[in-house]
Scaffold this active site. Structure first.
Site, PDB file in Angstrom:
ATOM      1  CG  ASN A  59      -7.130   9.266   5.358  1.00  0.00           C
ATOM      2  OD1 ASN A  59      -6.240  10.220   5.435  1.00  0.00           O
ATOM      3  ND2 ASN A  59      -6.836   7.847   5.407  1.00  0.00           N
ATOM      4  CG  HIS A 109      -2.509  12.455   1.075  1.00  0.00           C
ATOM      5  ND1 HIS A 109      -1.235  11.753   1.065  1.00  0.00           N
ATOM      6  CD2 HIS A 109      -3.453  11.366   0.791  1.00  0.00           C
ATOM      7  CE1 HIS A 109      -1.385  10.457   0.900  1.00  0.00           C
ATOM      8  NE2 HIS A 109      -2.689  10.410   0.793  1.00  0.00           N
ATOM      9  CG  HIS A 131      -2.324   4.655   6.897  1.00  0.00           C
ATOM     10  ND1 HIS A 131      -2.523   4.156   5.671  1.00  0.00           N
ATOM     11  CD2 HIS A 131      -1.802   3.734   7.269  1.00  0.00           C
ATOM     12  CE1 HIS A 131      -1.696   2.986   5.327  1.00  0.00           C
ATOM     13  NE2 HIS A 131      -1.401   2.717   6.593  1.00  0.00           N
ATOM     14  NE  ARG A 136       0.821   4.727   3.462  1.00  0.00           N
ATOM     15  CZ  ARG A 136       0.984   3.614   2.734  1.00  0.00           C
ATOM     16  NH1 ARG A 136       2.012   2.460   3.029  1.00  0.00           N
ATOM     17  NH2 ARG A 136       0.030   3.342   1.844  1.00  0.00           N
ATOM     18  NE  ARG A 171       4.716   5.920   2.193  1.00  0.00           N
ATOM     19  CZ  ARG A 171       4.128   4.985   1.364  1.00  0.00           C
ATOM     20  NH1 ARG A 171       3.455   5.342   0.318  1.00  0.00           N
ATOM     21  NH2 ARG A 171       4.867   3.978   1.486  1.00  0.00           N
ATOM     22  CD  GLU A 207      -7.100   4.048   6.887  1.00  0.00           C
ATOM     23  OE1 GLU A 207      -6.116   4.519   6.459  1.00  0.00           O
ATOM     24  OE2 GLU A 207      -8.080   4.011   6.207  1.00  0.00           O
ATOM     25  CB  THR A 261      -1.556   4.936  -2.316  1.00  0.00           C
ATOM     26  OG1 THR A 261      -2.708   5.366  -1.781  1.00  0.00           O
ATOM     27  CG2 THR A 261      -2.088   4.345  -3.763  1.00  0.00           C
ATOM     28  CB  THR A 262      -3.612   1.499   0.568  1.00  0.00           C
ATOM     29  OG1 THR A 262      -3.274   2.107   1.813  1.00  0.00           O
ATOM     30  CG2 THR A 262      -4.191  -0.021   0.808  1.00  0.00           C
ATOM     31  CD  GLU A 273     -12.068   1.937   4.720  1.00  0.00           C
ATOM     32  OE1 GLU A 273     -12.081   2.295   5.916  1.00  0.00           O
ATOM     33  OE2 GLU A 273     -11.559   2.864   3.841  1.00  0.00           O
ATOM     34  CG  HIS A 318      -7.546   3.381  -1.642  1.00  0.00           C
ATOM     35  ND1 HIS A 318      -6.473   3.624  -0.943  1.00  0.00           N
ATOM     36  CD2 HIS A 318      -6.933   3.644  -2.956  1.00  0.00           C
ATOM     37  CE1 HIS A 318      -5.433   4.022  -1.562  1.00  0.00           C
ATOM     38  NE2 HIS A 318      -5.762   3.758  -3.021  1.00  0.00           N
ATOM     39  CG  HIS A 373      -5.393  12.189  -2.861  1.00  0.00           C
ATOM     40  ND1 HIS A 373      -5.723  12.652  -4.353  1.00  0.00           N
ATOM     41  CD2 HIS A 373      -4.072  12.315  -2.792  1.00  0.00           C
ATOM     42  CE1 HIS A 373      -4.647  13.159  -4.638  1.00  0.00           C
ATOM     43  NE2 HIS A 373      -3.551  13.019  -3.880  1.00  0.00           N
TER      44      HIS A 373
HETATM   45  C1  LIG Z   1      -5.750   2.696   3.481  1.00  0.00           C
HETATM   46  C2  LIG Z   1      -6.407   3.617   2.941  1.00  0.00           C
HETATM   47  O1  LIG Z   1      -6.817   3.323   1.583  1.00  0.00           O
HETATM   48  C3  LIG Z   1      -5.862   5.180   3.112  1.00  0.00           C
HETATM   49  O2  LIG Z   1      -5.354   5.256   4.173  1.00  0.00           O
HETATM   50  C4  LIG Z   1      -4.753   5.321   2.074  1.00  0.00           C
HETATM   51  O3  LIG Z   1      -3.736   4.650   2.246  1.00  0.00           O
HETATM   52  C5  LIG Z   1      -4.327   6.506   2.098  1.00  0.00           C
HETATM   53  O4  LIG Z   1      -3.002   6.718   2.525  1.00  0.00           O
HETATM   54  P1  LIG Z   1      -1.699   6.420   1.480  1.00  0.00           P
HETATM   55  O5  LIG Z   1      -2.010   7.763   0.539  1.00  0.00           O
HETATM   56  O6  LIG Z   1      -0.632   6.805   2.414  1.00  0.00           O
HETATM   57  O7  LIG Z   1      -1.925   5.210   1.012  1.00  0.00           O
HETATM   58  N1  LIG Z   2      -9.207   3.699   3.765  1.00  0.00           N
HETATM   59  C1  LIG Z   2      -9.587   5.034   2.768  1.00  0.00           C
HETATM   60  C2  LIG Z   2      -9.226   6.320   3.281  1.00  0.00           C
HETATM   61  O1  LIG Z   2      -9.018   6.408   4.272  1.00  0.00           O
HETATM   62  C3  LIG Z   2      -8.939   7.334   2.273  1.00  0.00           C
HETATM   63  O2  LIG Z   2      -8.226   6.724   1.071  1.00  0.00           O
HETATM   64  P1  LIG Z   2      -8.085   8.099   0.079  1.00  0.00           P
HETATM   65  O3  LIG Z   2      -9.465   8.686  -0.213  1.00  0.00           O
HETATM   66  O4  LIG Z   2      -7.140   8.950   0.401  1.00  0.00           O
HETATM   67  O5  LIG Z   2      -7.713   7.132  -1.318  1.00  0.00           O
END
Ligand SMILES: CC(=O)[C@@H](O)[C@H](O)COP(=O)(O)O
Ligand SMILES: NCC(=O)COP(=O)(O)O
Length: 248
Positions: A8, A11, A51, A53, A57, A78, A108-109, A159, A196, A219
């Site tokens: 993902n 960030h 993702h 949003r 953001r 997402e 965050t989610t 997921e 996540h 992240h």
């Molecule tokens: C759905 C999910 O867990 C990730 O996409 C998470 O939302 C990361 O994006 P955010 O840090 O903006 O929540």
């Molecule tokens: N759906 C979880 C994701 O895409 C990544 O989440 P995170 O590792 O950034 O918390």
């Protein structure tokens, strides 16, 4: 088949938006989400997760079209269940779409999609996306009723939200919830993914959760990339994931 890694890159865009929120498409805007995705691929990523949003953001609409165009990897979009985001998905046509809950004020989610309370709405979104040839995942907590509802409405995948596991002082109870949810989902014919809050330290604790096909991790990889670069950060995560299959 090895446990797959979806990286993902949200960030990377968070860092860019910190300076270029008004000009995300400026030629000077950095870091580049496309370069990050290409480096993630070079590190061995199996797919890229983004993702978009409602508040934009981090990921912008233009970002995901550029990543899809430039990076020869499956794309997992997402999205919240809104007409705006469904329209984006139907225009983008990613390989995968993961329906997630979204509130503007969340940092965050925070939880999984309540697919029982929103059954009709979620099923309609699943049908629209599947009709466009997009495989659909539902981002849910490991709640048996939610897993059963996901199968009943024809989702391809779930997921399992690992946020509660990641935040728990003692994750044992959450790990068992995830394991029971994975067993149920697999038994119902769903592909079971997880994501996540997974990081390099807590990853091995997930090895007792059976039937996982893919982890979506962002992240911690982007954070590690600050030190060693995206390519190596992804390679290190994949190295850590190698022990999963042999632990099953
Ligand atoms: C759905 C999910 O867990 C990730 O996409 C998470 O939302 C990361 O994006 P955010 O840090 O903006 O929540
Ligand atoms: N759906 C979880 C994701 O895409 C990544 O989440 P995170 O590792 O950034 O918390």
């Amino acid at each position: 088949m090895s446990l797959l890694l979806g990286v993902n890159i949200d960030h990377v865009a968070t860092l860019r938006q910190a300076r270029y929120a008004l000009l995300p498409e400026s030629p000077n805007a950095e870091p580049s989400v496309v370069e990050a995705a290409l480096e993630a691929k070079a590190g061995g990523a199996d797919s890229i997760t983004v993702h978009v949003r409602g508040d934009r953001r981090h990921m912008q609409d233009a970002d995901v079209f550029r990543v899809k165009e430039a990076v020869d990897l499956p794309l997992n979009l997402e999205l919240g269940i809104t007409d705006e985001m469904l329209d984006l998905a139907l225009r983008l046509k990613p390989e995968f779409a993961c329906l997630v809950p979204e509130t503007r004020e969340e940092v965050t989610t925070e939880g999984g999609l309540d697919v029982t309370a929103l059954f009709g709405t979620v099923r309609e979104a699943v049908n629209r996306l599947k009709s466009a040839g997009i495989k659909v995942s539902l981002f849910i907590d490991p709640v048996p009723e939610h897993i059963e509802a996901a199968a009943r409405m024809g989702a391809n995948m779930i997921e399992l939200h690992t946020g509660a596991f990641a935040n728990a002082e003692d994750p044992a109870e959450e790990i068992e919830r995830l394991a029971a949810g994975a067993r149920l989902g697999h038994g119902l014919g769903l592909q079971v993914n997880a994501g996540h809050g997974i990081n390099y330290r807590n990853l091995p604790q997930l090895f007792t959760v059976p039937h996982l096909a893919e982890l979506n991790i962002g992240h911690t990889i982007v954070s590690r990339a600050m030190t060693v670069g995206m390519r190596q950060a992804v390679a290190e995560m994949l190295e850590g994931m190698k022990g999963y299959r042999s632990s099953q």
